[in-house]
Design a protein around this motif. Structure first.
Motif, short mmCIF file in Angstrom:
data_model
loop_
_atom_site.label_atom_id
_atom_site.label_comp_id
_atom_site.label_asym_id
_atom_site.label_seq_id
_atom_site.Cartn_x
_atom_site.Cartn_y
_atom_site.Cartn_z
N PHE A 164 2.17 1.67 -3.51
CA PHE A 164 1.09 2.14 -4.38
C PHE A 164 0.78 3.62 -4.12
O PHE A 164 0.49 4.38 -5.05
CB PHE A 164 -0.15 1.28 -4.16
CG PHE A 164 -1.37 1.81 -4.83
CD1 PHE A 164 -1.54 1.66 -6.20
CD2 PHE A 164 -2.34 2.47 -4.11
CE1 PHE A 164 -2.67 2.15 -6.84
CE2 PHE A 164 -3.47 2.98 -4.74
CZ PHE A 164 -3.63 2.81 -6.10
N TYR A 207 -2.17 -1.39 -13.55
CA TYR A 207 -1.36 -2.53 -13.10
C TYR A 207 -1.58 -3.69 -14.05
O TYR A 207 -2.71 -4.01 -14.42
CB TYR A 207 -1.73 -2.95 -11.68
CG TYR A 207 -1.09 -2.10 -10.61
CD1 TYR A 207 0.29 -2.00 -10.50
CD2 TYR A 207 -1.87 -1.38 -9.70
CE1 TYR A 207 0.88 -1.22 -9.53
CE2 TYR A 207 -1.30 -0.59 -8.72
CZ TYR A 207 0.08 -0.52 -8.64
OH TYR A 207 0.67 0.26 -7.68
N ASP A 225 0.83 -1.21 0.00
CA ASP A 225 0.00 0.00 0.00
C ASP A 225 0.86 1.26 0.00
O ASP A 225 0.54 2.25 -0.66
CB ASP A 225 -0.93 0.01 1.21
CG ASP A 225 -2.02 -1.04 1.11
OD1 ASP A 225 -1.90 -1.93 0.25
OD2 ASP A 225 -2.98 -0.98 1.89
N GLN A 271 2.72 5.76 -6.27
CA GLN A 271 2.64 5.50 -7.71
C GLN A 271 1.35 6.02 -8.33
O GLN A 271 1.32 6.38 -9.51
CB GLN A 271 2.75 3.99 -7.98
CG GLN A 271 4.11 3.40 -7.66
CD GLN A 271 4.13 1.89 -7.84
OE1 GLN A 271 3.12 1.22 -7.70
NE2 GLN A 271 5.30 1.36 -8.15
N LEU A 298 -6.65 -3.09 -3.12
CA LEU A 298 -7.00 -1.83 -3.76
C LEU A 298 -8.48 -1.50 -3.61
O LEU A 298 -8.85 -0.33 -3.43
CB LEU A 298 -6.61 -1.88 -5.24
CG LEU A 298 -5.10 -2.00 -5.50
CD1 LEU A 298 -4.83 -2.16 -6.98
CD2 LEU A 298 -4.36 -0.78 -4.96
#
Length: 314
Positions: free
Chosen positions: A65, A106, A62, A68, A91
């Motif tokens: 992410f 992704y 997490d 990103q 997610l």
């Protein structure tokens, strides 16, 4: 050559960053707690390689992410069976009403077997999984291709081998010809094994094979990462198949030799066992990593001593 940096300190969970020379592109192996991993490095990660999803290897996904999202980039994630469902669940646990559908993409590559890789697409805001294809290779880009072994850790644990593309160099001192575009044409013919290709140098045409002696093929650097695995012959045969004669391998060495009963109980390796298999693989350099949180610096030194003694065959 590829460079690996351990981004976790002794009492933290494991995460290794692999950098490509002369490139802003990085690869990340596992997403454990990693206080040494910077935001800039995270934003340069183009592919993530998860060995397995025990919490100490997956807890920081997490956080990764978080830095990103919004990049608009496609990030590849490789991992064991069911990795697509687990990432999707992570997610979907958040609210994404303010996130654009182009904020990130992704591509998740689920390793079912050595010959079967399921590829899924996952995008915001709903994060619905879409099966794109099934393929028989894991990962390849302009810099590396990645091989792997599926090891037993009472669950699938993926060990990865990153191999740089082979390169071809021109022997400038061995040539009497003037430099020109013919050199790149010759290299291309060599790489394609096209020995009959015609190469023109100034006013003369040569058969490519007659000029191949001016080239040298340089084998790509091979860097391996072997995470959690049980000490057993089946695992070792798989490791030997993939990692034999690698340039450098980072290998899980969770326990001291005196604690090998815990290793067997928990499907982990211990110091001399990891060193011995690296010796049998004839790797050029081996690095013990991922030590139990129970250990302090003196225990780490004891593990490293036993590991290198076994690695050197003593």
């Amino acid at each position: 050559m590829l460079q690996a940096e351990i981004k976790s300190q002794l009492k933290e969970d494991i995460s290794i960053l692999i950098k490509v020379p002369n490139s802003a592109k990085h690869y990340l192996c596992d997403c454990g707690e990693a206080s040494l991993l910077t935001v800039k490095e995270i934003q340069s990660v183009s592919a993530v390689f998860i060995s397995h999803t025990h919490i100490d290897h997956f807890s920081n996904f997490d956080g990764l992410f978080r830095h990103q999202i919004g990049s608009g980039e496609k990030i590849v994630i490789c991992g064991p069976k069911n990795i697509h469902q687990q990432i999707g669940a992570r997610l979907r646990s958040y609210t994404w009403n303010l996130i654009d559908e182009n904020a990130i993409e992704y591509e998740i590559r689920e390793i079912v077997s050595k010959e079967e890789i399921n590829v899924y697409k996952l995008c915001p805001p709903h994060w619905n999984l879409e099966l794109i294809t099934t393929q028989n290779f894991l990962f390849e880009d302009e810099y590396v291709n990645v091989d792997f072994a599926i090891l037993d850790h009472k669950t699938d644990s993926i060990a990865y081998l990153f191999k740089e593309k082979d390169s071809v160099t021109f022997n400038e001192n061995g040539s009497e010809f003037k430099k020109g575009k013919w050199i790149s044409e010759l290299k291309k013919a060599f790489e394609n094994n096209d020995s009959d290709n015609e190469i023109q140098i100034e006013e003369t045409v040569y058969k490519a094979s007659d000029l191949f002696h001016l080239l040298t093929k340089n084998a790509g650097y091979k860097l391996g990462v072997i995470m959690d695995h049980a000490v057993c012959e089946d695992n070792y045969e798989k490791i030997k198949t993939v990692f034999k004669e690698a340039d450098v391998v980072y290998i899980e060495t969770f326990y001291k030799d005196e604690d090998q009963d815990f290793a067997k109980l928990n499907y982990h390796s211990f110091a001399s066992a990891s060193g011995k298999i690296m010796n049998e693989c004839k790797v050029k350099e081996a690095m013990p990593i991922h030590f139990s949180r129970r250990y302090v610096e003196s225990d780490k030194l004891e593990i490293e001593t036993a590991f290198y003694k076994a690695f050197q065959g003593n």
